[in-house]
Design an enzyme around this catalytic site. Structure first.
Site, short mmCIF file in Angstrom:
data_model
loop_
_atom_site.label_atom_id
_atom_site.label_comp_id
_atom_site.label_asym_id
_atom_site.label_seq_id
_atom_site.Cartn_x
_atom_site.Cartn_y
_atom_site.Cartn_z
N ASN A 50 45.28 -13.93 -28.92
CA ASN A 50 43.85 -14.06 -29.21
C ASN A 50 43.16 -15.04 -28.26
O ASN A 50 42.02 -15.46 -28.53
CB ASN A 50 43.64 -14.53 -30.65
CG ASN A 50 44.11 -13.49 -31.66
OD1 ASN A 50 43.95 -12.29 -31.44
ND2 ASN A 50 44.68 -13.94 -32.76
N HIS A 136 39.77 -10.79 -44.06
CA HIS A 136 41.02 -11.47 -43.77
C HIS A 136 41.64 -12.05 -45.03
O HIS A 136 40.95 -12.42 -45.99
CB HIS A 136 40.76 -12.58 -42.75
CG HIS A 136 41.97 -13.21 -42.20
ND1 HIS A 136 42.55 -14.34 -42.75
CD2 HIS A 136 42.74 -12.88 -41.12
CE1 HIS A 136 43.60 -14.68 -42.03
NE2 HIS A 136 43.75 -13.81 -41.04
N GLU A 177 33.65 -10.47 -42.31
CA GLU A 177 33.91 -10.88 -40.94
C GLU A 177 32.81 -10.29 -40.07
O GLU A 177 32.14 -9.33 -40.46
CB GLU A 177 35.29 -10.40 -40.47
CG GLU A 177 36.44 -10.95 -41.29
CD GLU A 177 37.80 -10.42 -40.85
OE1 GLU A 177 38.03 -10.33 -39.62
OE2 GLU A 177 38.62 -10.13 -41.72
N SER A 181 39.48 -8.28 -37.70
CA SER A 181 40.62 -8.71 -36.90
C SER A 181 41.63 -7.62 -36.61
O SER A 181 42.33 -7.69 -35.60
CB SER A 181 41.33 -9.88 -37.58
OG SER A 181 41.78 -9.52 -38.88
N ASP A 206 32.62 -14.75 -41.19
CA ASP A 206 33.76 -15.25 -40.42
C ASP A 206 33.65 -14.68 -39.01
O ASP A 206 33.85 -13.49 -38.79
CB ASP A 206 35.06 -14.81 -41.10
CG ASP A 206 36.30 -15.33 -40.38
OD1 ASP A 206 36.17 -15.87 -39.27
OD2 ASP A 206 37.40 -15.19 -40.94
N HIS A 209 36.70 -13.79 -34.42
CA HIS A 209 36.99 -12.93 -33.26
C HIS A 209 35.74 -12.57 -32.46
O HIS A 209 35.81 -11.72 -31.57
CB HIS A 209 37.70 -11.66 -33.73
CG HIS A 209 39.03 -11.93 -34.35
ND1 HIS A 209 40.18 -12.08 -33.63
CD2 HIS A 209 39.38 -12.11 -35.65
CE1 HIS A 209 41.19 -12.34 -34.43
NE2 HIS A 209 40.73 -12.36 -35.67
N LYS A 240 41.24 -19.32 -31.07
CA LYS A 240 41.19 -18.05 -30.35
C LYS A 240 40.47 -18.25 -29.01
O LYS A 240 41.06 -18.73 -28.07
CB LYS A 240 40.57 -16.98 -31.25
CG LYS A 240 41.46 -16.75 -32.48
CD LYS A 240 40.93 -15.74 -33.44
CE LYS A 240 41.93 -15.42 -34.55
NZ LYS A 240 42.33 -16.60 -35.36
#
Length: 388
Positions: A50, A136, A177, A181, A206, A209, A240
């Site tokens: 990541n 997640h 998110e 992910s 979130d 990513h 990440k």
């Protein structure tokens, strides 16, 4: 005396994991220099990290860590509320708040710790948490820990979300998110923001990513869509695109003050080392700079090349906005075999299985970095075609 080993039945549980093709084990790497990793006499090109901007092993990172260690040494020695808060922690949190456009921010030891500390501190019995089904595990576990009523809507299903908002009780927190992910697709953030505002709910996003990867100065999907000021709770990780470790929550000053007093994963954890905070502040500056823009441009070029290669070999990759490309295979045994064949060809892409993803949707999760070369991505396309 009872036979405790038989009572706990650990061996049977392990046998069951093996029988279901769900057995996992740690595979230590002897070296990990950027995209090349080695264990023993084997070497692979890493398409599973990541480290999206390639900062973890960069010269800038090494210099920032060396400078931080020279200034601050090793561990912090205590929790933040005892004597573990150093000026470097405060500087980092001020930089994160500025980066995310909020009044304040608070850092935690990990992204998982952010969720476990934040959600139970803000909602509880009598309240309602509404989660996207693909959220997640940290968000799911935090919701369960809170004691609030949990409602789940199918991934990006806005009609179901609205129906749940209409019947929710108490304080209502919507959780999603921004970039998911395991699927690499995006939340419908504009629409979710409109719904949560209409029904008086709060929204936690979130951006693990997306930060560093999307949006102006890498500030994430919410900033890219122009809705960042309407997100109540910005959750993110520092492990990440930032290339180090830790997590943060960016929000209003009142929310952060409440977390300082009520977030158990913050209160009862030793503060992260000061040299990490120092290096992370440097990484925020880099990610926000012209250098960060160039790295993001290279990353997006690499993602575009990988998407086209998947199409060329007859696959239909999902619409992606970030750096995650899932190759969904189905059965765990087949995905494991494909991962092993790729390993034999010199590529590290582990198989993702239940419970990380739903049963019957085992996959290879390809992640791209700004460091990948055109030739490496082309070679991956050939190896992937042979492995599937």
């Amino acid at each position: 005396m009872p036979d405790t080993e038989r009572t706990w039945n650990i061996a049977a549980q392990l046998d069951d994991l093996r029988a279901q093709e769900l057995w996992r084990e740690l595979r230590p790497l002897d070296e990990a220099h950027g995209l090349t990793v080695r264990s023993g006499d084997r070497e692979w090109i890493n398409f599973s990290s990541n480290d999206y901007l390639g900062l973890a092993h960069s010269q800038e990172m090494q210099a920032a860590l060396e400078d931080g260690i020279a200034k601050y040494g090793g561990g912090s020695g205590a929790s933040r509320l005892v004597c573990g808060t150093h000026r470097s922690h405060v500087t980092l949190e001020e930089a994160l708040a500025h980066f995310k456009g909020t009044e304040a921010a608070l850092t935690f030891s990990s992204g998982f710790a952010v969720a476990l500390g934040t959600i139970p501190a803000l909602v509880g019995a009598g309240d309602t948490i509404i989660l996207d089904k693909l959220c997640h595990a940290s968000l799911v576990d935090a919701a369960r820990l809170s004691g609030a009523t949990i409602r789940v809507f199918p991934h990006n299903h806005l009609d179901k979300l609205e129906r749940l908002l209409q019947t929710a009780q108490g304080r209502v927190l919507v959780v999603t998110e921004s970039i998911f992910s395991m699927d690499g697709d995006a939340a419908l953030l504009k629409e979710i923001v409109e719904l949560k505002s209409r029904h008086g709910a709060w929204l936690l996003v979130d951006e693990a990513h997306a930060v560093g990867v999307l949006g102006p100065q890498g500030r994430g999907l919410s900033a890219a869509l122009g809705v960042d000021q309407q997100v109540d709770l910005h959750l993110g990780t520092l492990s990440k695109a930032f290339g180090l470790s830790g997590g943060y929550l960016a929000a209003s000053r009142q929310v952060i003050d409440l977390l300082i007093n009520r977030a158990r994963s913050f209160i009862y954890s030793t503060a992260p080392p000061m040299h990490l905070a120092h290096a992370l502040t440097t990484m925020i500056d880099l990610i926000s700079s012209r250098r960060g823009d160039l790295l993001r441009s290279k990353l997006h070029t690499n993602v575009g090349q990988a998407v086209q290669l998947l199409k060329d070999i007859g696959m239909s990759p999902p619409a992606v906005q970030a750096a995650i490309l899932p190759v969904i295979i189905g059965e765990a045994s087949q995905a494991l075999a494909a991962s092993a064949r790729l390993r034999d060809s010199g590529f590290l892409i582990p198989c993702i299985r239940y419970p990380t993803v739903a049963r019957g949707s085992a996959r290879l999760r390809i992640t791209l970095s700004a460091e990948h070369s055109v030739s490496q991505i082309t070679a991956l396309g050939s190896a992937l075609q042979a492995a599937l």
